[in-house]
Structure formats: structure tokens, C-alpha cells
Design an enzyme around this catalytic site. Structure first.
Site, short mmCIF file in Angstrom:
data_model
loop_
_atom_site.label_atom_id
_atom_site.label_comp_id
_atom_site.label_asym_id
_atom_site.label_seq_id
_atom_site.Cartn_x
_atom_site.Cartn_y
_atom_site.Cartn_z
N ASP A 167 0.83 -1.18 0.15
CA ASP A 167 0.17 -0.03 0.00
C ASP A 167 0.89 1.22 -0.03
O ASP A 167 2.09 1.05 0.45
CB ASP A 167 -1.08 0.06 0.99
CG ASP A 167 -0.27 0.24 2.53
OD1 ASP A 167 0.90 -0.51 2.54
OD2 ASP A 167 -0.65 0.83 3.44
N GLU A 203 0.02 -0.75 6.21
CA GLU A 203 1.22 -0.15 6.78
C GLU A 203 0.98 1.39 6.98
O GLU A 203 1.46 1.88 7.76
CB GLU A 203 2.76 -0.43 6.15
CG GLU A 203 3.93 -0.27 7.04
CD GLU A 203 4.53 1.30 6.96
OE1 GLU A 203 5.16 1.56 7.86
OE2 GLU A 203 3.98 1.94 5.94
ZN ZN Z 1 6.99 2.26 4.28
#
Ligand code: ZN
Length: 462
Positions: free
Chosen positions: A87, A152
Site C-alpha cells: 500500500d 502499513e
Molecule cells: Zn513504508
């Protein structure tokens, strides 16, 4: 090994094309309108792993999926787990991009796109190095597991439960993460330590309501004054933190570490120039890098009390509060710090003031021994890939997922950053040097070889 490196050399173009393909997917985890795109990035990763013959799973999480893949176990050899994320951060503000964020463009040897360095480009080096091994030797010299998440950039809410629940599946000797930077261009680095944190909010309450500072001042304890006195007491004039027992568990810097830091090309003058300050201060007896990386600190993060509006108001405020935090170093325990802090404040509380201490969050620091055999393996691999030995650095901030891996898996975490500090992570015009992409892939391919030479389950000898 020559065949593996020759494969990487002859596949530069296809590796770059595949990176561009992944960068074209707008996997912005924070944006619900990009849900399908985010999923497409997970599927793209899973396809890569399947094509390499790895056992691959797309794990649903309630958020964005986790991609898990593993190669075959190799008896007597250690197990490496690669962590990364597919992501990316939102690309806004769009008008500040020279080329559109999801149309990867090469300029001056850099590929520009959202996610180029954080973390698609860096992560892909480990996938491409596995490809080079599989397509030449036909197998890896040790078992490699991949744990690639899609959250993340939004706090990894589903990763920690996944790691806790699948400890057996994820069992490994070292965790490899390439999601950070080299020390400077041409100076690759291994980050072997992170600081922890203990974050608090202190709320003081005095009279029932705000008072006239003329009529009542001098006879009533002012919560804002009391707050200033309490906060000032946390440190002495040498910037030593005054909580009893605060330094008891601190792991001191070794002579080798101090030498390593001293050899780094960053002077106080350059550091001051970067920040636009005319002077520096900190704990006596330590250099700036030592203070930032390896010594605990106490900083006020926010102060609130009294009148903040236009002009003057002669008020004796009824309340005052502060947010402040300690950066901790190994092996300080945030819970012990909380207990010591609470007593320290209560012992000094002036009459007429009630105290509330909110413990916002805490995490211990992480330190991987420089004597770890995996550390030496990583250093040799970087030297092979980048043509120069890495420097050993620490990071003053915390990376929560690293703490999770250290505590849940008991593995040494290798933070091998292929990026540069000016890669514009989270900002417009994010980039990644294509040379670093290929060097990183070469280093990664060598890493599997070097790790395979270490003995299985060797525990650090610190
Ligand atoms: Zn990163």
C-alpha cells in the site's frame, strides 16, 4: 552465484518494467475509493510469488489483504522472513507532482511515482532476487518467507494480530525489511537500533474555575505555574532526566558504536544548517548522533493553559495540561518509567492541585547485536551489491512493527534501507534511484547466500 548475478544484470529492463507495472496500481490504503486498486496490488504480488513457485496465500483480514508466500524449507539452514507493504500514501497535493503519481516516469536515473521507494521499489528487490535464484539455480539456499501487508500506511491494524496468531507459520531466524534509507548517497547503511517511547498527558486542576489573578494571585496555587515547575524538574541543567531509576536499565554505547558514529560524515555545523538553528544542546558527554540514536530523552510535545486569545487577560487558570514523552533506549521498560514518573510527580505536587496522569502509549526500543551472524551476513551482502561496506546506524524514532517481530518471533530484524533521505517519501514527486533498485536486488540475492552460510538458530551472543 555468478549465474544469479548475471541473471539480475541481464534482466534490468524487465525488472524495471515490472516495478513500473506495480507503481501504476493506485493502492492507496487510506482511500476507500481505491479499495479495488489496493486489492489489485495484493493480487499482483500474489501472482509474482506463484510464478516463482512459492506456496502463496492471499489472507483476508477485515481490512486490506495480507500476502503470504514461502519457499521450501532447507534442512539445517536458517529461515529469513521478508516484510514489506504494497500500500502507499495518498498522492495529494496532485498539482505539485511533475509527472502524475500513478504514471511512473524515469528522469535522471530515478523512477518517479507514489510508492517508488516506500515501499514497492525496495520490497520488489527481494522478490526479484528470489526470481534470479529460482530461474538459474532452481531453488533458494535457505527458506525465504514473505509477509507483505496492505495497511502499513494506515497503522497496520491487522498485522499484529496476524503475527500473534501465526507465530508457528512465521517462525524465522531473521526478519529482512527494506523500507528506509541509506545514510547518504553512496553510503549504504544497516539500521541496528530503534528507540522506544513512553507518551503521557499530565492534567493539573486547581480552583473550581478561572480566577482574577489580581484578587487571588499569590495566595492560590496556579496550575500553569505548577505545571511549569513540575516539567522543569524532569531534567537537570545537564539534560539528565531526574526520575529515580530512569537510567538503571539503559544499555550503554560500546566503544565500537561510538567509533562507528564518529566516522559518519555529518558535522554539527551541517546538522545545524539542515535545521536552521544556531546552537545545539543535549545530554552532557554525548555527541549529537549519540543523543539522537542511543540516549533517552524527554520532550514536551504540547502545552495548554490559560488565555491564548488576542491581547492580555489577567487570569489565574483553573487548569493546565501538557503532553510529553520520553524516547527510550534498550532495555528501558515503559511500565517502569510510568511508575517512577507517577511517584515523581505526586511527591512534588504543590498544595491545592489535583493531578491526572494519562499513559497514552509505550513501546520498548530495539537493538540487534552487531555480533549477530545475520548482521555480518547482511553487511557482506551489501558490500557485494553496492560495492562498499555499509555503515551501522541507529534510528531515533520507533517502528512499531519491528517491536512486534522482535517480541513475537524473537528474531533479529535486519533493516536494510535501499532508499535515499531525499526520496520524498509521503510527499509529492516520490522517487527511487534505479541504480539503487538494481544494487538492492544484487545485495538481496547475495544475502540469501550469506545467510545460508550461518548456522541455523544461532542466538546472539550479546
Ligand atoms: Zn513504508
Amino acid at each position: 552465484m555468478d549465474d544469479v548475478q548475471a541473471y539480475i544484470e541481464s534482466h534490468r529492463q524487465s525488472f524495471e518494467n515490472e516495478l513500473a507495472e506495480l507503481l501504476r496500481i493506485a493502492s492507496v490504503s487510506a482511500d476507500s475509493r481505491q479499495r479495488a486498486e489496493t486489492r489489485r496490488a495484493a493480487e499482483w504480488m500474489a501472482t509474482q510469488f506463484r510464478q516463482l513457485g512459492l506456496a502463496t496465500e492471499l489472507v483476508e483480514t477485515g481490512g486490506h489483504p495480507i500476502v503470504y508466500a514461502e519457499s521450501l524449507p532447507v534442512l539445517g539452514k536458517p529461515v529469513a522472513l521478508v516484510y514489506g507493504h504494497y500500500d502507499v500514501q495518498p498522492p495529494e497535493p496532485l498539482d505539485e507532482w511533475t509527472s502524475p503519481p500513478f504514471e511512473p516516469t524515469v528522469r535522471n536515473g530515478n523512477i518517479y511515482a507514489r510508492g517508488a521507494t516506500d515501499d514497492k521499489g525496495q520490497m520488489l528487490t527481494h522478490v526479484k532476487s528470489v526470481e534470479a535464484w529460482m530461474k538459474t539455480i532452481g531453488k533458494l539456499p535457505l527458506q525465504v518467507k514473505f509477509l507483505i501487508e496492505g495497511e502499513e500506511e494506515v497503522g497496520s491494524a491487522h498485522l499484529e494480530p496476524f503475527v500473534k496468531e501465526h507465530r508457528e507459520k512465521l517462525v524465522c531466524d531473521c526478519v529482512v525489511i527494506s523500507d528506509c534509507s541509506q545514510f547518504a548517497p553512496g553510503i549504504p547503511a544497516i539500521t541496528y537500533g530503534l528507540r522506544g517511547i513512553a507518551y503521557y498527558e499530565l492534567r493539573l486542576r486547581g480552583p473550581r474555575q478561572d480566577l482574577h489573578s489580581g484578587s487571588f494571585g499569590g495566595a492560590v496555587t496556579n496550575p500553569a505555574n505548577a505545571l511549569a515547575v513540575l516539567l522543569a524538574a524532569l531534567k537537570d541543567e545537564n539534560n539528565r532526566i531526574q526520575l529515580p531509576g530512569f537510567y538503571d536499565d539503559v544499555v550503554p554505547l560500546t566503544d565500537r558504536e561510538r567509533e562507528e558514529f564518529r566516522a559518519l560524515p555529518l558535522t554539527d555545523e551541517q546538522f545545524m544548517q539542515q535545521l536552521g538553528v544556531t546552537g545545539l544542546s543535549g545530554e552532557s558527554g554525548y555527541t549529537s548522533l549519540e543523543r539522537r540514536w542511543a540516549r533517552p530523552t524527554c520532550d514536551i510535545n504540547g502545552l495548554t493553559s490559560g488565555y491564548q486569545g488576542e491581547g492580555a487577560k489577567t487570569v489565574l487558570p483553573a487548569r493546565a495540561s501538557a503532553k510529553f514523552s520520553f524516547r527510550l533506549v534498550p532495555n528501558q521498560d515503559p511500565r517502569k518509567i510510568t511508575a517512577s514518573l507517577r511517584k515523581f510527580l505526586e511527591d512534588r505536587l504543590p498544595p491545592g492541585i489535583a493531578l491526572e496522569l494519562v499513559d497514552h502509549h509505550g513501546a520498548p526500543g530495539v537493538l540487534v547485536s552487531l555480533d549477530s551472524p545475520y548482521m555480518s551476513a547482511a553487511a557482506a551482502a551489501i558490500e557485494a551489491g553496492f560495492g562498499r561496506a555499509p555503515v551501522f546506524i541507529r534510528e531515533g524514532g520507533s517502528i512499531p512493527i519491528v517491536t512486534t517481530f522482535t517480541h513475537e518471533l524473537g528474531a533479529d530484524v535486519l533493516l536494510l534501507g535501499w532508499g535515499q533521505n531525499d526520496d520524498n517519501t509521503h510527499s509529492p514527486n516520490e522517487k527511487f534511484s534505479l541504480d539503487d533498485y538494481h544494487r538492492g536486488t544484487r545485495a538481496s540475492a547475495q544475502l540469501w547466500q550469506e545467510l545460508a552460510k550461518t548456522t541455523n538458530r544461532t542466538k546472539k551472543t550479546q
